[in-house]
Design a protein around this motif. Structure first.
Motif, mmCIF file in Angstrom:
data_model
loop_
_atom_site.group_PDB
_atom_site.id
_atom_site.type_symbol
_atom_site.label_atom_id
_atom_site.label_comp_id
_atom_site.label_asym_id
_atom_site.label_seq_id
_atom_site.Cartn_x
_atom_site.Cartn_y
_atom_site.Cartn_z
ATOM 1 N N MET A 139 8.353 -5.651 1.043
ATOM 2 C CA MET A 139 7.273 -4.931 1.852
ATOM 3 C C MET A 139 7.519 -4.407 3.088
ATOM 4 O O MET A 139 8.700 -4.654 3.695
ATOM 5 C CB MET A 139 6.184 -6.178 2.142
ATOM 6 N N LEU A 140 6.767 -3.336 3.457
ATOM 7 C CA LEU A 140 7.077 -2.387 4.694
ATOM 8 C C LEU A 140 7.027 -3.421 5.867
ATOM 9 O O LEU A 140 7.575 -3.536 6.836
ATOM 10 C CB LEU A 140 6.187 -1.206 4.768
ATOM 11 N N ARG A 141 5.942 -4.276 5.921
ATOM 12 C CA ARG A 141 5.740 -5.219 6.945
ATOM 13 C C ARG A 141 5.305 -6.611 6.165
ATOM 14 O O ARG A 141 4.603 -6.695 5.364
ATOM 15 C CB ARG A 141 4.697 -4.994 8.067
ATOM 16 N N PRO A 142 5.422 -7.845 6.974
ATOM 17 C CA PRO A 142 4.856 -8.874 6.310
ATOM 18 C C PRO A 142 3.428 -8.749 6.321
ATOM 19 O O PRO A 142 2.856 -8.172 7.387
ATOM 20 C CB PRO A 142 5.312 -10.078 7.325
ATOM 21 N N PRO A 143 2.601 -9.428 5.571
ATOM 22 C CA PRO A 143 1.225 -9.499 5.697
ATOM 23 C C PRO A 143 0.394 -9.904 6.862
ATOM 24 O O PRO A 143 0.741 -10.954 7.469
ATOM 25 C CB PRO A 143 0.495 -10.120 4.578
ATOM 26 N N ILE A 144 -0.277 -9.216 7.759
ATOM 27 C CA ILE A 144 -0.537 -9.510 8.954
ATOM 28 C C ILE A 144 -1.588 -10.469 9.051
ATOM 29 O O ILE A 144 -1.455 -11.107 10.023
ATOM 30 C CB ILE A 144 -1.046 -8.111 9.757
ATOM 31 N N GLU A 145 -2.445 -10.635 7.825
ATOM 32 C CA GLU A 145 -3.518 -11.659 7.786
ATOM 33 C C GLU A 145 -2.641 -13.234 8.025
ATOM 34 O O GLU A 145 -3.286 -14.124 8.601
ATOM 35 C CB GLU A 145 -4.045 -11.680 6.589
#
Length: 397
Positions: A139-145
């Motif tokens: 992923m572009l970034r780890p899930p922020i949730e």
């Protein structure tokens, strides 16, 4: 530990030059980075990563998802080495700044056991050691949730890493202990002591299973907002309410499970976490995400669903609903309800166009619930859903 960016980069440059000057040098240098543009479809709130002071609106900016890091390791002999890692990114200020993220000595006790002392990574999540290395992640970034629940990335202390095999299953167990301070939005510092972490990873063929647990005691003593509320509630006879929101040697924990699958063309990654604390100012939460991807040559399209909910009360019991003390009630309830609650659905694609670089495009549809969710600097009346788009090139060298 915050460092001046030019001092850090100068030291890194000197180390690189020294290492390259002698091919037999025991010093190895590696690096990573992400060059990204991020934007959303609203100007009513800013999308930011955890602990970033400001984020992005409908105008594209580079600061949210971009970073640059260099890591150097000096091997002294067969059993002793030193490692340092510097990272440049936007964090609790609205400017790029440099941090010393790792700085430890590692002793190889035997073929199975390594001991490290210094500033070491804290095993909070499945991708804790490389969460900032975009190239290492699908992923572009780890899930922020999920990854906003505990923002600690390192501690100053010691850890032990033990590796063994049970039949065809490789087991890695890590125990960590230390202390750390973390600057937070709102111009205050959270102080963590007795930080202990356990991380157990089992790998068998295409499957990876993980269990993690972090326990600590946290104190916040320089927040003017929190101090005013606690002292005011105590003064006016609401001691139990004051104790409920105080953060002083407060016990807190985060327990998580992870699963990874890389089988043929299928890629799956999932995590589930529970945060608990003895203060309503650090809400009890449940968070999770699941990612499914399918590799097609150098392309890897993927979808992600993520969720964060609050398990503890979002109001403080026993406070007046009207009258002159109402501001204290509103302030205390504001702390108790500050944890982001939201769900998101994401689609993206990774293209490995070069042996050490990947292009990623990701579209997130985020739906905050009962508040601004993970968005910051929200205007009155803001509500979702919000679409966030990012394009990034991740690289390593």
């Amino acid at each position: 530990m915050k460092l001046k960016p030019f001092i850090t980069l100068l030291a890194m440059t000197s180390a690189v030059s020294a290492a390259w000057a002698d091919d037999t040098s025991p010093i190895t240098i590696s690096g990573f980075g992400t060059a990204a543009l991020t934007r959303s479809n609203t100007s009513d709130a800013e999308f930011a990563r955890p602990n970033q002071l400001a984020g992005v609106t409908s105008s594209a900016k580079t600061g949210v998802d971009s970073n640059f890091g260099i890591q150097a390791t000096a091997k002294m002999n067969d059993w002793l080495s030193f490692t340092g890692q510097g990272l440049v990114r936007k964090n609790v200020t609205d400017n790029f700044g440099a941090e010393l993220t790792w700085a430890f000595a590692k002793a190889k006790v035997n073929d199975n056991l390594n001991l490290r002392v210094g500033r070491i990574g804290l095993p909070v999540y499945m991708i804790s050691d490389y969460r900032n290395v975009g190239y290492a992640n699908t992923m572009l970034r780890p899930p922020i949730e999920m990854y906003s629940q505990v923002t600690l990335e390192s501690v100053d202390g010691v850890d032990a890493v033990y590796q063994t095999n049970l039949g065809e299953t490789a087991i890695t167990a890590q125990l960590a202990y230390g202390v750390t301070d973390a600057e937070q939005r709102g111009n205050f510092t959270a102080k963590f002591k007795n930080v202990s972490g356990i991380n157990i990873v089992a790998e068998n063929g295409p499957f990876t299973f993980r269990f993690g647990r972090v326990d600590t005691k946290v104190t916040v003593d320089n927040s003017s907002n929190l101090n005013t509320l606690v002292s005011g509630l105590t003064k006016f006879g609401f001691k139990s309410a004051a104790d409920a929101i105080a953060v002083s040697d407060t016990k807190a924990s985060f327990t998580s499970l992870g699963l990874g699958v890389d089988w043929k063309s299928f890629v799956v990654q999932a995590e589930y976490g529970k945060r608990k604390s003895a203060s309503l100012s650090i809400a009890n939460t449940t968070s999770w995400y699941t990612m499914f991807g399918y590799r097609m040559g150098s392309f890897l399209p993927y979808v992600v669903h993520a969720s964060a909910t609050q398990d503890s009360a979002r109001t403080v019991a026993g406070l007046p609903a009207s009258g002159p003390l109402l501001p204290y009630t509103l302030g205390a309830n504001g702390l108790a309800s500050a944890s982001p609650i939201q769900t998101s659905n994401s689609v993206g694609v990774r293209w490995d166009f070069y042996k050490s670089a990947a292009l990623k495009l990701q579209l997130d549809r985020m739906s905050p619930d009962n508040g601004p969710g993970v968005f910051v600097n929200a205007k009155p009346g803001f509500k979702g859903p919000v679409t966030v788009f990012a394009a990034a090139v991740d690289f390593v060298f």
